[in-house]
Design a protein around this motif. Structure first.
Motif, PDB file in Angstrom:
ATOM      1  N   PHE A  38       0.834  -1.201   0.000  1.00 53.36           N
ATOM      2  CA  PHE A  38       0.000   0.000   0.000  1.00 53.36           C
ATOM      3  C   PHE A  38       0.869   1.251   0.000  1.00 53.36           C
ATOM      4  CE2 PHE A  38      -2.377   3.260   2.454  1.00 53.36           C
ATOM      5  CZ  PHE A  38      -3.398   3.475   1.547  1.00 53.36           C
ATOM      6  N   ALA A  39       1.977   1.222   0.740  1.00 54.07           N
ATOM      7  CA  ALA A  39       2.884   2.365   0.753  1.00 54.07           C
ATOM      8  C   ALA A  39       3.436   2.625  -0.644  1.00 54.07           C
ATOM      9  CB  ALA A  39       4.027   2.130   1.738  1.00 54.07           C
ATOM     10  N   ASP A  40       3.784   1.557  -1.378  1.00 54.51           N
ATOM     11  CA  ASP A  40       4.282   1.723  -2.744  1.00 54.51           C
ATOM     12  C   ASP A  40       3.205   2.333  -3.646  1.00 54.51           C
ATOM     13  OD1 ASP A  40       6.741   0.494  -2.098  1.00 54.51           O
ATOM     14  OD2 ASP A  40       5.887  -1.498  -2.450  1.00 54.51           O
ATOM     15  N   ALA A  41       1.969   1.837  -3.516  1.00 58.58           N
ATOM     16  CA  ALA A  41       0.875   2.340  -4.351  1.00 58.58           C
ATOM     17  C   ALA A  41       0.637   3.821  -4.105  1.00 58.58           C
ATOM     18  CB  ALA A  41      -0.393   1.545  -4.086  1.00 58.58           C
ATOM     19  N   PHE A  42       0.768   4.250  -2.851  1.00 58.79           N
ATOM     20  CA  PHE A  42       0.559   5.665  -2.519  1.00 58.79           C
ATOM     21  C   PHE A  42       1.716   6.509  -3.031  1.00 58.79           C
ATOM     22  CE2 PHE A  42       0.921   9.454   0.058  1.00 58.79           C
ATOM     23  CZ  PHE A  42      -0.391   9.883   0.207  1.00 58.79           C
ATOM     24  N   THR A  43       2.926   6.121  -2.723  1.00 58.86           N
ATOM     25  CA  THR A  43       4.077   6.966  -3.068  1.00 58.86           C
ATOM     26  C   THR A  43       4.300   7.053  -4.572  1.00 58.86           C
ATOM     27  OG1 THR A  43       5.612   5.112  -2.797  1.00 58.86           O
ATOM     28  CG2 THR A  43       5.223   6.508  -0.868  1.00 58.86           C
ATOM     29  N   GLN A  44       3.942   5.992  -5.302  1.00 58.40           N
ATOM     30  CA  GLN A  44       4.095   6.002  -6.758  1.00 58.40           C
ATOM     31  C   GLN A  44       2.819   6.471  -7.457  1.00 58.40           C
ATOM     32  OE1 GLN A  44       7.045   5.565  -8.017  1.00 58.40           O
ATOM     33  NE2 GLN A  44       7.914   5.005  -6.018  1.00 58.40           N
ATOM     34  N   SER A  45       1.756   6.715  -6.686  1.00 60.32           N
ATOM     35  CA  SER A  45       0.467   7.199  -7.182  1.00 60.32           C
ATOM     36  C   SER A  45      -0.139   6.234  -8.189  1.00 60.32           C
ATOM     37  CB  SER A  45       0.605   8.596  -7.798  1.00 60.32           C
ATOM     38  OG  SER A  45      -0.654   9.247  -7.824  1.00 60.32           O
ATOM     39  N   THR A  56       6.851   9.725  -0.237  1.00 54.98           N
ATOM     40  CA  THR A  56       6.557  10.160  -1.603  1.00 54.98           C
ATOM     41  C   THR A  56       7.631  11.111  -2.106  1.00 54.98           C
ATOM     42  OG1 THR A  56       4.190   9.916  -1.181  1.00 54.98           O
ATOM     43  CG2 THR A  56       4.800  11.235  -3.084  1.00 54.98           C
ATOM     44  N   VAL A  57       8.244  11.871  -1.190  1.00 57.43           N
ATOM     45  CA  VAL A  57       9.337  12.768  -1.554  1.00 57.43           C
ATOM     46  C   VAL A  57      10.653  12.007  -1.683  1.00 57.43           C
ATOM     47  CG1 VAL A  57      10.728  14.745  -0.793  1.00 57.43           C
ATOM     48  CG2 VAL A  57       8.235  14.775  -0.517  1.00 57.43           C
ATOM     49  N   THR A  58      10.945  11.156  -0.710  1.00 57.49           N
ATOM     50  CA  THR A  58      12.260  10.500  -0.691  1.00 57.49           C
ATOM     51  C   THR A  58      12.394   9.385  -1.721  1.00 57.49           C
ATOM     52  OG1 THR A  58      11.492   9.011   1.071  1.00 57.49           O
ATOM     53  CG2 THR A  58      12.598  11.058   1.737  1.00 57.49           C
ATOM     54  N   SER A  59      11.280   8.721  -2.064  1.00 58.58           N
ATOM     55  CA  SER A  59      11.403   7.587  -2.985  1.00 58.58           C
ATOM     56  C   SER A  59      10.213   7.445  -3.929  1.00 58.58           C
ATOM     57  CB  SER A  59      11.564   6.290  -2.184  1.00 58.58           C
ATOM     58  OG  SER A  59      10.437   6.090  -1.325  1.00 58.58           O
ATOM     59  N   GLY A  60       9.412   8.505  -4.071  1.00 59.91           N
ATOM     60  CA  GLY A  60       8.209   8.401  -4.884  1.00 59.91           C
ATOM     61  C   GLY A  60       8.084   9.484  -5.922  1.00 59.91           C
ATOM     62  N   SER A  61       6.850   9.791  -6.279  1.00 68.79           N
ATOM     63  CA  SER A  61       6.571  10.680  -7.409  1.00 68.79           C
ATOM     64  C   SER A  61       6.872  12.146  -7.132  1.00 68.79           C
ATOM     65  CB  SER A  61       5.103  10.533  -7.826  1.00 68.79           C
ATOM     66  OG  SER A  61       4.237  10.840  -6.734  1.00 68.79           O
ATOM     67  N   ALA A  62       7.116  12.530  -5.862  1.00 66.45           N
ATOM     68  CA  ALA A  62       7.452  13.922  -5.523  1.00 66.45           C
ATOM     69  C   ALA A  62       8.954  14.094  -5.338  1.00 66.45           C
ATOM     70  CB  ALA A  62       6.713  14.354  -4.257  1.00 66.45           C
ATOM     71  N   THR A  74       1.651  14.068  -5.176  1.00 65.58           N
ATOM     72  CA  THR A  74       1.458  14.568  -6.536  1.00 65.58           C
ATOM     73  C   THR A  74       0.064  14.232  -7.038  1.00 65.58           C
ATOM     74  OG1 THR A  74       2.322  12.527  -7.478  1.00 65.58           O
ATOM     75  CG2 THR A  74       3.901  14.310  -7.068  1.00 65.58           C
ATOM     76  N   GLY A  75      -0.341  14.943  -8.090  1.00 65.90           N
ATOM     77  CA  GLY A  75      -1.640  14.653  -8.689  1.00 65.90           C
ATOM     78  C   GLY A  75      -1.693  15.100 -10.132  1.00 65.90           C
ATOM     79  N   THR A  76      -2.277  14.251 -10.979  1.00 71.17           N
ATOM     80  CA  THR A  76      -2.515  14.583 -12.385  1.00 71.17           C
ATOM     81  C   THR A  76      -3.995  14.343 -12.631  1.00 71.17           C
ATOM     82  OG1 THR A  76      -0.280  13.872 -12.949  1.00 71.17           O
ATOM     83  CG2 THR A  76      -1.854  14.110 -14.766  1.00 71.17           C
ATOM     84  N   ALA A  77      -4.750  15.433 -12.799  1.00 76.28           N
ATOM     85  CA  ALA A  77      -6.216  15.343 -12.831  1.00 76.28           C
ATOM     86  C   ALA A  77      -6.735  15.536 -14.243  1.00 76.28           C
ATOM     87  CB  ALA A  77      -6.824  16.390 -11.904  1.00 76.28           C
ATOM     88  N   GLY A 101       1.668  16.008 -12.408  1.00 68.63           N
ATOM     89  CA  GLY A 101       1.960  16.494 -11.071  1.00 68.63           C
ATOM     90  C   GLY A 101       3.431  16.422 -10.734  1.00 68.63           C
ATOM     91  N   GLY A 102       4.058  15.262 -10.943  1.00 66.22           N
ATOM     92  CA  GLY A 102       5.460  15.114 -10.600  1.00 66.22           C
ATOM     93  C   GLY A 102       6.385  15.878 -11.516  1.00 66.22           C
ATOM     94  N   ALA A 103       6.157  15.770 -12.830  1.00 69.96           N
ATOM     95  CA  ALA A 103       7.079  16.352 -13.806  1.00 69.96           C
ATOM     96  C   ALA A 103       6.898  17.853 -13.983  1.00 69.96           C
ATOM     97  CB  ALA A 103       6.916  15.653 -15.152  1.00 69.96           C
TER      98      ALA A 103
END
Length: 548
Positions: A352-359, A473-479, A493-496, A531-533
């Motif tokens: 679940f942590a991976d799913a959240f941090t990688q969005s 999410t900052v240290t190892s994810g999409s942010a 992050t978010g891409t809507a 969101g990330g890029a």
């Protein structure tokens, strides 16, 4: 007395002359714009003085055109058309009357070929109200044609050659101030003042017009002004000056400047909001371009930044950071296909942590069965979303409806469907994670009577889990755009998606807070990509500006 009114200036009504002997003179507007004597017979059979009746024709046409705000046409009935057109144009331009009414009185023959008429002018002038004055016009026939003798005092008896009528501030309008007591430098927040009326036209200038203008009395007054310099030389409708009171906001000029500078290079419409997590004070609300205050009032699908709320609902239901979380490329719900950005997938054994941090969209969509139709709405309430916030200015406070179908719920888990939020709402979501309690944002503390209290509380354990997830999410994810910054940033992050295009267009989001300070923030790029890029580098510039 006959009346000329700008509401019917092209065809003035039949005119009645009040004479001591009861003579009635009716004038008929001719196709060419002049007037002809239609009936010159009094009640006792005597004719009116022919000179007065003839002189009244050009005067009536002159006053009708003036009342109709047609300076050039009015000037054509005078003996000096260029000078008349110039002064009348100046007066009408300066005062911008919404309505002009002119009542003329009885003419008096002074000598052969000269008749004098009194008249009263009433102008509805924005900011000054109805202003009225009495003047006189002399009409003469020196060349076989009656003409109005044009002079400056004829327009207004206080005017001298080289002067005009104008408007001037009748009091001192106060300013909108930042948290340090200096004039606020944020166009979209401050708004504008109508130069003609002196009243606030938008933003805080409009909302607090009575306060800033001293109860509406710091408006404008009618003055005589020098036409060359524009300097007022005499006040005609003056009142005692009134001091307005300043409006104090919570905007921190340093944070506002950092936000505005971070948006300076944005090629799309964008906004940054920053708030103090301790008290909800809005420290910055920057918009690019200015005008619409999208930072506080904008309504957008939040996309994956809403996964903070969805994650809170899942954690409340028993989910843990290490719980298995499959993340395939696609998820299908009743024929509708959901996918991850660029169709990525996570390897087997992801959590679940991976799913959240990688969005990962597909995991959250597939996790909808863990949620009831009301769970997202109820959890959002703990973040204050959907309440009625008393901020001190207009805001959009978000909406998370009860889901009505499986597809609706699937889209809602990733901040799509009918979920809407403003950048202010999403900055407040980040602040709530930081403190564990919703604290309603505030911009003008002096007028906030009752801050909105969330009807639900965020569980303490859930808040701790969310903090860890947002830091990861900052240290190892999409942010990861923020990972080298000081201050221990936490983010999502978010891409809507929005619109009906193929592929769909997207807003770029990033929200977060600083672990070592009391700052929470949100970045939005309208139609701005990822969101990330895309939002990530803007957030990085904002935080780096503050770290200097």
């Amino acid at each position: 007395m006959a009346r000329t009114d700008s509401r019917n200036s092209s065809a003035p009504p039949p005119r009645r002359m009040r004479r001591p002997l009861g003579i009635v003179v009716t004038l008929l507007l001719l196709a060419g714009g002049g007037y002809a004597v239609f009936d010159l017979v009094s009640g006792d059979g005597h004719e009116e003085d022919a000179q007065v009746a003839s002189a009244r024709e050009p005067l009536a046409a002159f006053l009708a055109a003036w009342a109709g705000h047609d300076a050039r046409k009015a000037a054509s009935y005078t003996d000096t058309p260029d000078a008349a057109a110039s002064l009348l144009t100046s007066v009408l331009t300066n005062l911008k009357p919404s309505r002009t009414t002119i009542d003329d009185g009885e003419g008096r023959r002074e000598r052969e070929g000269k008749v004098r008429f009194p008249f009263d002018v009433t102008m509805a002038v924005p900011g000054a109200g109805d202003v009225t004055w009495r003047s006189h016009a002399q009409v003469s026939d020196t060349t076989g044609t009656w003409k109005v003798e044009f002079t400056s005092p004829m327009v207004h008896p206080e005017l001298e050659p080289g002067q005009t009528l104008a408007l001037e501030g009748a009091g001192n309008r106060a300013q909108v101030l930042d948290a340090k007591g200096d004039p606020l430098r944020a166009e979209s927040l401050v708004g504008t003042v109508d130069p003609a009326s002196g009243k606030g036209a938008s933003g805080l200038e409009a909302r607090y017009d009575d306060v800033l203008s001293g109860g509406g009395k710091a408006g404008t007054s009618l003055v005589v002004a020098d036409r060359q310099s524009g300097r007022a030389v005499k006040e005609l409708t003056g009142t005692a000056p009134v001091e307005g009171r300043p409006v104090h906001t919570t905007i921190d000029p340093r944070v506002q400047e950092a936000a505005a500078d971070a948006l300076a290079g944005a090629e799309v419409h964008a906004a940054i909001v920053a708030i103090d997590t301790r008290n909800g004070h809005i420290l910055a609300a920057a918009n690019r371009p200015g005008g619409f205050n999208r930072a506080l009032e904008g309504r957008y699908p939040p996309g994956s930044v809403f996964k903070v709320v969805t994650a809170a609902a899942l954690l409340e239901g028993g989910m843990e950071a290490e719980s298995p979380a499959p993340c395939p490329k696609f998820a299908r719900v009743d024929g509708q296909r959901f996918e991850n950005q660029k169709q990525f997938e996570l390897p087997s054994g992801s959590t679940f942590a991976d799913a959240f941090t990688q969005s990962c969209n597909t995991y959250f969509v597939d996790a909808r069965d863990r949620l009831s139709d009301t769970d997202l709405r109820d959890t959002a309430q703990a973040f204050g979303i959907g309440g009625s916030w008393d901020v001190g200015t207009t805001t959009y406070d978000g909406s998370v409806p009860v889901t009505t179908s499986d597809n609706d719920k699937a889209a809602a888990t990733i901040g799509q469907a009918r979920i809407q939020a403003s950048p202010l709402v999403m900055a407040s979501v980040a602040a709530t994670v930081k403190t564990g309690t919703f604290n309603q944002p505030v911009l003008v503390p002096d007028v906030v009577k009752k801050k909105y209290r969330a009807p639900a509380e965020l569980d303490g354990g859930v808040a701790r889990e969310l903090r860890e997830l947002m830091r990861a999410t900052v240290t190892s994810g999409s942010a990861h755009a923020l990972k080298d910054l000081p201050g221990q940033p936490h983010a999502k992050t978010g891409t809507a998606e929005f619109g009906s295009g193929t592929p769909p267009r997207t807003h770029a989001w990033m929200i977060g807070y600083q672990g070592d300070s009391d700052l929470a923030w949100a970045v939005l790029l309208e139609d701005g990509g990822s969101g990330g890029a895309d939002a990530g580098p803007v957030a990085e510039r904002f935080l780096r500006n503050l770290a200097r």
